[in-house]
Design a protein around this motif. Structure first.
Motif, mmCIF file in Angstrom:
data_model
loop_
_atom_site.group_PDB
_atom_site.id
_atom_site.type_symbol
_atom_site.label_atom_id
_atom_site.label_comp_id
_atom_site.label_asym_id
_atom_site.label_seq_id
_atom_site.Cartn_x
_atom_site.Cartn_y
_atom_site.Cartn_z
ATOM 1 N N TYR A 1 45.737 -17.144 -36.774
ATOM 2 C CA TYR A 1 44.486 -17.320 -35.910
ATOM 3 C C TYR A 1 43.219 -17.700 -36.830
ATOM 4 N N SER B 1 42.315 -19.684 -31.145
ATOM 5 C CA SER B 1 43.546 -19.617 -30.147
ATOM 6 C C SER B 1 43.933 -18.380 -29.708
ATOM 7 N N PHE B 2 42.673 -17.538 -29.926
ATOM 8 C CA PHE B 2 42.848 -16.146 -29.414
ATOM 9 C C PHE B 2 41.908 -16.077 -28.014
ATOM 10 N N VAL B 3 42.253 -15.007 -27.372
ATOM 11 C CA VAL B 3 41.227 -14.750 -26.134
ATOM 12 C C VAL B 3 39.946 -14.241 -26.386
ATOM 13 N N ASN C 1 37.039 -11.862 -26.569
ATOM 14 C CA ASN C 1 36.851 -10.275 -26.154
ATOM 15 C C ASN C 1 36.124 -9.687 -27.446
ATOM 16 N N ARG D 1 36.530 -7.094 -28.855
ATOM 17 C CA ARG D 1 37.688 -6.609 -29.708
ATOM 18 C C ARG D 1 38.207 -7.821 -30.496
ATOM 19 N N ASN D 2 38.062 -8.943 -30.141
ATOM 20 C CA ASN D 2 38.587 -9.952 -31.029
ATOM 21 C C ASN D 2 37.701 -10.659 -31.860
HETATM 22 C C1 LIG Z 1 42.726 -10.966 -28.422
HETATM 23 O O1 LIG Z 1 43.426 -12.047 -28.475
HETATM 24 C C2 LIG Z 1 44.955 -12.221 -28.061
HETATM 25 C C3 LIG Z 1 45.291 -13.327 -28.467
HETATM 26 O O2 LIG Z 1 45.032 -14.254 -27.594
HETATM 27 C C4 LIG Z 1 45.031 -11.662 -26.836
HETATM 28 O O3 LIG Z 1 46.531 -11.549 -26.578
HETATM 29 C C5 LIG Z 1 44.561 -10.259 -26.830
HETATM 30 O O4 LIG Z 1 44.446 -9.839 -25.412
HETATM 31 C C6 LIG Z 1 42.847 -10.325 -27.197
HETATM 32 N N1 LIG Z 1 42.465 -9.019 -27.545
HETATM 33 C C7 LIG Z 1 41.754 -8.403 -26.426
HETATM 34 C C8 LIG Z 1 41.311 -6.863 -26.595
HETATM 35 O O5 LIG Z 1 41.344 -9.220 -25.339
#
Ligand SMILES: *[C@@H]1O[C@H](CO)[C@@H](O)[C@H](O)[C@H]1NC(C)=O
Ligand SMILES: *[C@@H]1O[C@H](CO)[C@@H](O)[C@H](O)[C@H]1NC(C)=O
Ligand SMILES: *[C@@H]1O[C@H](CO)[C@@H](O)[C@H](O)[C@H]1NC(C)=O
Length: 354
Positions: free
Chosen positions: A42, A127-129, A131, A133-134
């Protein structure tokens, strides 16, 4: 016969060492040592990134701004507060850290982000969503990109809702001079994990099992260098992931590396939006120059623009004075509040009164 035996055993030993060495240096071995290969991927896989020429070789400062993909107006305020030509003249590069549009987002499309990048060239999209938490992934991605691609003397990490003065920051950096190792910001000492399940920053024992966090810097605004950023990102590959980004990066990883934190000078940081508002009003109405450099925007998108403009007016027209010593802002400005400054750990509760 004795020397022959010795010779053979030496040969066998050498062979064994060779085998171990080959195994050790193989990619598979390395991969299995990486606790967090996913983090690593990532950190370097982007959907969108600035053109390769965006960073001049060895700039002075790279500003990385974590920004929710839908915060178009906030990014616009940053760009107007610190326009590209001004940044260039100061040897500064800025990039906004975004990630993938979540399904809950209704107002922004990927096409709009692609268009924003084609106009301003200043977007790095992971490339992650998106949030909260991300956020650790986003933060590491920014540090990795800045230290790898721009390799500036200094890196400034801010959030898109942080108000800060570009010139004030620049002045502090010039004072620091050129250093390899700097981690400077608002230090948070003795914070403890929130164990109340209803809290947004609730942390389970499994996620973090000690009852105190190491000292860390608020992720609102902190200053570091390329070499520190590289070391932090490398360390992240070998340490269990923790989702609260500033605690993980400037607390846990930093602590393992044995790096010291430096507290920003006094008269640098405003904890409350109301204080920043007072400081601004003093500039525009009383012509007292605001000596503070950082504060929160309190939900007002354009505050970063208004703050930087008010400061430049003060400096260019030379009609502002220094605040009288006997009337410090934090005493004169009436803010009666009882709340947490930072919500991620045990926040300070403070009452500021005239
Ligand atoms: C963080 O990113 C991943 C990869 O895109 C995704 O699958 C995951 O749902 C995300 N975490 C949250 C808590 O949204
Ligand atoms: C930009 O910053 C770098 C690194 O601090 C320095 O080597 C270079 O001379 C600067 N360039 C200008 C035009 O100020
Ligand atoms: C945290 O501790 C450092 C010294 O270790 C001190 O300089 C700093 O002011 C403290 N910060 C806060 C917010 O108490």
């Amino acid at each position: 016969m004795k020397w022959q035996k010795k010779f053979v055993s030496t040969l066998v030993l050498a062979f064994i060492f060779l085998c171990i060495w080959i195994l050790w240096s193989s990619d598979e071995m390395k991969d299995s040592l990486l606790l967090h290969k996913k983090n690593y991927d990532y950190m370097k896989d982007f959907i969108l990134s600035p053109p390769v020429t965006y960073c001049k070789k060895s700039s002075f400062l790279t500003i990385i701004v974590t920004s929710y993909v839908g915060h178009v107006e906030l990014r616009s305020a940053h760009r107007r507060a610190m326009p590209a030509d001004l940044l260039e003249s100061m040897n500064v590069t800025r990039v906004f850290l975004l990630s993938k549009i979540p399904v809950t987002e209704k107002y922004i499309t990927q096409a709009a982000i692609i268009n924003e990048l084609s106009i301003y060239k200043d977007i790095l999209q992971g490339s992650f969503v998106e949030n909260y938490r991300n956020l650790t992934l986003k933060h590491l991605m920014g540090l990795r990109w800045a230290s790898n691609v721009c390799r500036p003397t200094y890196i400034l990490k801010v959030d898109d809702d942080t108000v800060f003065s570009l010139e004030g920051t620049y002045k502090l950096l010039l004072k620091l001079g050129i250093q390899e190792t700097v981690l400077m910001g608002y230090m948070l000492n003795n914070t403890v994990p929130r164990r109340n399940i209803e809290n947004k920053w609730y942390v389970t024992q499994q996620e973090y099992n000690l009852n105190k966090y190491p000292e860390y810097l608020s992720g609102w605004y902190y200053i570091t260098t390329s070499s520190v950023a590289t070391r932090l990102c490398d360390m992240a590959l070998y340490q269990p992931h923790f989702w609260i980004d500033d605690i993980y990066i400037t607390g846990i990883l930093r602590n393992i590396l044995g790096l010291k934190l430096i507290q920003v000078p006094e008269d640098y940081w405003l904890e409350y939006y109301e204080l920043l508002e007072c400081c601004m009003t003093d500039m525009t109405k009383k012509f007292i120059r605001c000596e503070y450099v950082v504060g929160p925007n309190g939900g007002r998108n354009n505050l970063i623009l208004e703050f930087n403009e008010a400061l430049r007016n003060c400096d260019n027209q030379k009609n502002c004075m220094v605040r009288p010593i006997d009337k410090p802002l934090k005493r004169v400005c009436f803010v009666k509040r009882e709340r947490d400054i930072f919500s991620k750990g045990q926040g300070k509760v403070e009452l500021i009164q005239a």
